[in-house]
Write a protein that holds these residues in place. Structure first.
Motif, short mmCIF file in Angstrom:
data_model
loop_
_atom_site.label_atom_id
_atom_site.label_comp_id
_atom_site.label_asym_id
_atom_site.label_seq_id
_atom_site.Cartn_x
_atom_site.Cartn_y
_atom_site.Cartn_z
N LEU A 14 0.84 -1.18 0.00
CA LEU A 14 0.00 0.00 0.00
C LEU A 14 0.89 1.24 0.00
N SER A 15 0.77 2.05 -1.04
CA SER A 15 1.64 3.21 -1.20
C SER A 15 0.78 4.47 -1.26
N ILE A 16 1.01 5.39 -0.32
CA ILE A 16 0.25 6.63 -0.23
C ILE A 16 1.23 7.80 -0.30
N PRO A 17 0.97 8.80 -1.14
CA PRO A 17 1.87 9.96 -1.21
C PRO A 17 2.00 10.66 0.15
N THR A 39 4.49 6.26 1.21
CA THR A 39 4.65 5.31 2.31
C THR A 39 5.29 4.02 1.84
N GLY A 40 5.09 3.72 0.56
CA GLY A 40 5.74 2.53 0.00
C GLY A 40 7.25 2.64 0.03
N ASP A 41 7.77 3.84 -0.19
CA ASP A 41 9.22 4.04 -0.12
C ASP A 41 9.74 3.79 1.30
N ILE A 42 8.94 4.18 2.30
CA ILE A 42 9.33 3.94 3.69
C ILE A 42 9.34 2.45 3.98
N GLU A 105 5.13 8.99 13.33
CA GLU A 105 4.34 10.15 12.89
C GLU A 105 3.53 9.81 11.65
N ILE A 106 4.13 9.03 10.75
CA ILE A 106 3.40 8.59 9.56
C ILE A 106 2.22 7.71 9.97
N ASN A 107 2.45 6.81 10.92
CA ASN A 107 1.35 5.96 11.38
C ASN A 107 0.24 6.77 12.03
N ASP A 108 0.61 7.77 12.81
CA ASP A 108 -0.41 8.64 13.43
C ASP A 108 -1.19 9.39 12.37
N ALA A 109 -0.50 9.83 11.33
CA ALA A 109 -1.18 10.56 10.26
C ALA A 109 -2.15 9.65 9.51
N LEU A 110 -1.74 8.41 9.29
CA LEU A 110 -2.63 7.46 8.61
C LEU A 110 -3.86 7.17 9.45
N ASN A 111 -3.67 7.00 10.74
CA ASN A 111 -4.81 6.76 11.62
C ASN A 111 -5.76 7.94 11.66
N SER A 112 -5.21 9.17 11.59
CA SER A 112 -6.05 10.36 11.70
C SER A 112 -6.99 10.52 10.52
#
Length: 498
Positions: A14-17, A39-42, A105-112
């Motif tokens: 799953l890749s999200i800009p 997110t795919g790059d991460i 922080e990326i995970n928190d942003a995805l959850n938000s």
């Protein structure tokens, strides 16, 4: 859009800009500058892989791993014990704890925004210690915005000063000629008011009435950003976010061309005076040899990159995608030294007026939040890429209250509100000189018009310079300063006429 569960079944990631996530500007800039766009790059960097059936079975029988791994069936788990956060930290150029902070922080942003976490690094012992510290802080603090991370340690004033000096020394050593830390405006009184010019690594706001000269001054600064270092310039490029169309029109191009031509002529004249003063130097035969061959009117305009934006969404998207463009310019050896937004308020005020009737209150809150985030992003951009950010702003009416709270009429103040006002580093207000003259004795009523092009530029906010006012005039060659003797003569003339 592919869900995380479908990604687990199909073996895709799953890749999200990252630009579509509500991340901090500093996080977004750090990741984009290192080539992490999604997110795919991460996931690829931390070595995330699809959990195999064996590992899934083992997790089901492991009482210590079952609760965490099965808490979100859509979560992808890192399975690389040799890479993980250490690899991500090396690629970003930061510590392991800092890379863990980015991931969380990326995970928190995805959850938000209602999306499942796509990265949960659980790799080596060292990395787990770094992430467990952040997880513990997160669990102990219910307010995520005030969460304290392990890498958030204070810096002393001395260390900040040393960092600034080292950065200046590095910039000087990497350039063939010494470069300045300010962009001159060709108005000596204004440059003196600002301590040498418009400072790099700062966000400066220029506010004023329509026709007061905000765009004219911004055009002068973009042209002057190309000034060679040997003549006191920063020798860089310029980026313009054109929201009102003043730069993209034919008149804007003509104005830039005449200003650039005047700058080239000024530099050549300065070189000629320098050559005449050093007559014993037999190696220099012409003034042209003292001027870089690339420094022409056409090359100056080639270094001014104009992005035309037609609405708020386009403006926001263009600004948040700038780090990639700025990085490309640095790699080409043509760093951007000034970013002009003309004007930041235009699309926000249009969007606010359209949405005010249907969404009272909510639209204002959304605009304030967007502006606060934008200001933080621009500050980070100025610091990360060592450039001057100049945001042009409108003036609007505000009820003027006296000390007793009684309304005392209306006054003109910069638009965008108090939150934006506190976010800028320096604030300048440009006004017409004649507005400050109660009676000019009919000087301009007879068609003289000498003072019609004179402007006052007032510094009303600065962290390192006292407030003050400078005068400049708008000529066919650009912005030029006015000596105090000229104003004194004009005042004496008005006194005689009165």
């Amino acid at each position: 859009m592919t869900t995380a569960a479908e990604a687990t079944v199909t073996g895709t990631v799953l890749s999200i800009p990252l630009l579509s996530l509500p991340l901090r500007p500093s996080t977004l800039t750090a990741l984009l500058r290192r080539g992490f766009a999604t997110t795919g790059d991460i996931i690829v960097s931390v070595g995330s892989t699809m959990p195999s059936s064996d590992s899934s079975t083992a997790a089901q029988h492991d009482p210590t791993a079952g609760d965490e791994n099965n808490s979100n069936p859509n979560t992808m788990v890192s399975g690389n014990d040799n890479g993980g956060l250490m690899t991500l930290a090396q690629e970003i150029g930061c510590s392991v704890s800092q890379s863990a902070e980015y991931v969380h922080e990326i995970n928190d942003a995805l959850n938000s925004i209602g999306l499942p976490q796509v990265v949960i690094p659980t790799t080596t012992t060292t990395e787990m210690d770094a992430t467990s510290k952040i997880s513990e802080d997160k669990n102990n603090d219910t307010n995520n915005s005030a969460r304290s991370y392990a890498s958030n340690i204070p810096a002393t004033a001395a260390s900040l000063l040393r960092t600034k000096i080292n950065m200046q020394n590095n910039n000087a050593s990497s350039s063939s000629s010494p470069t300045a830390r300010q962009i001159v405006s060709f108005s000596q009184p204004l440059d003196m008011l600002l301590g040498g010019g418009f400072a790099l690594s700062e966000l400066t706001e220029i506010a004023g009435l329509p026709g007061s000269g905000k765009t004219q001054l911004a055009m002068q600064l973009c042209v002057d950003a190309r000034l060679p270092g040997q003549y006191g310039g920063v020798e860089g490029c310029a980026v313009v976010i054109d929201a009102e169309g003043s730069w993209s029109s034919g008149a804007g191009g003509d104005r830039l061309w005449s200003t650039a031509g005047a700058l080239v002529d000024h530099v050549k004249s300065s070189a000629l005076r320098k050559m005449e003063a050093n007559v014993e130097n037999t190696n220099t035969t012409t003034a042209e040899e003292l001027v870089p061959s690339w420094f022409t009117g056409e090359s100056i305009l080639d270094g001014i990159h104009i992005f035309r934006v037609h609405d708020e969404a386009s403006q926001t998207c263009t600004l948040y995608n700038l780090p990639q463009f700025l990085q490309e310019q640095e790699e080409k050896g043509m760093p951007v030294k000034i970013l002009v937004i003309d004007s930041l308020a235009f699309h926000y005020r249009v969007a606010s007026s359209i949405g005010s009737s249907s969404n009272k209150g909510g639209n204002f809150l959304s605009t304030t939040t967007s502006l606060t985030r934008m200001a933080a992003f621009l500050q980070e951009l100025a610091s990360e890429f060592d450039l001057a950010v100049v945001a042009l702003n409108h003036l609007t009416n505000k009820i003027d209250k006296d000390r007793t709270g009684t309304n005392g009429g209306m006054k003109l103040v910069p638009a965008l509100g108090e939150s934006w006002a506190h976010s800028v580093t320096s604030r300048l207000i440009i006004d017409f000189y004649n507005r400050h003259v109660p009676n000019n004795g009919g000087l301009n009523s007879h068609g003289d018009g000498v003072m019609d092009e004179v402007r006052t530029c007032s510094l009303i906010k600065s962290p390192h310079k006292p407030n003050g006012t400078a005068l400049f005039t708008i000529t066919d060659k650009g912005i030029r300063g006015l000596p105090s003797q000229f104003i004194e003569a004009e005042a004496a003339k008005r006194a005689r006429l009165n």
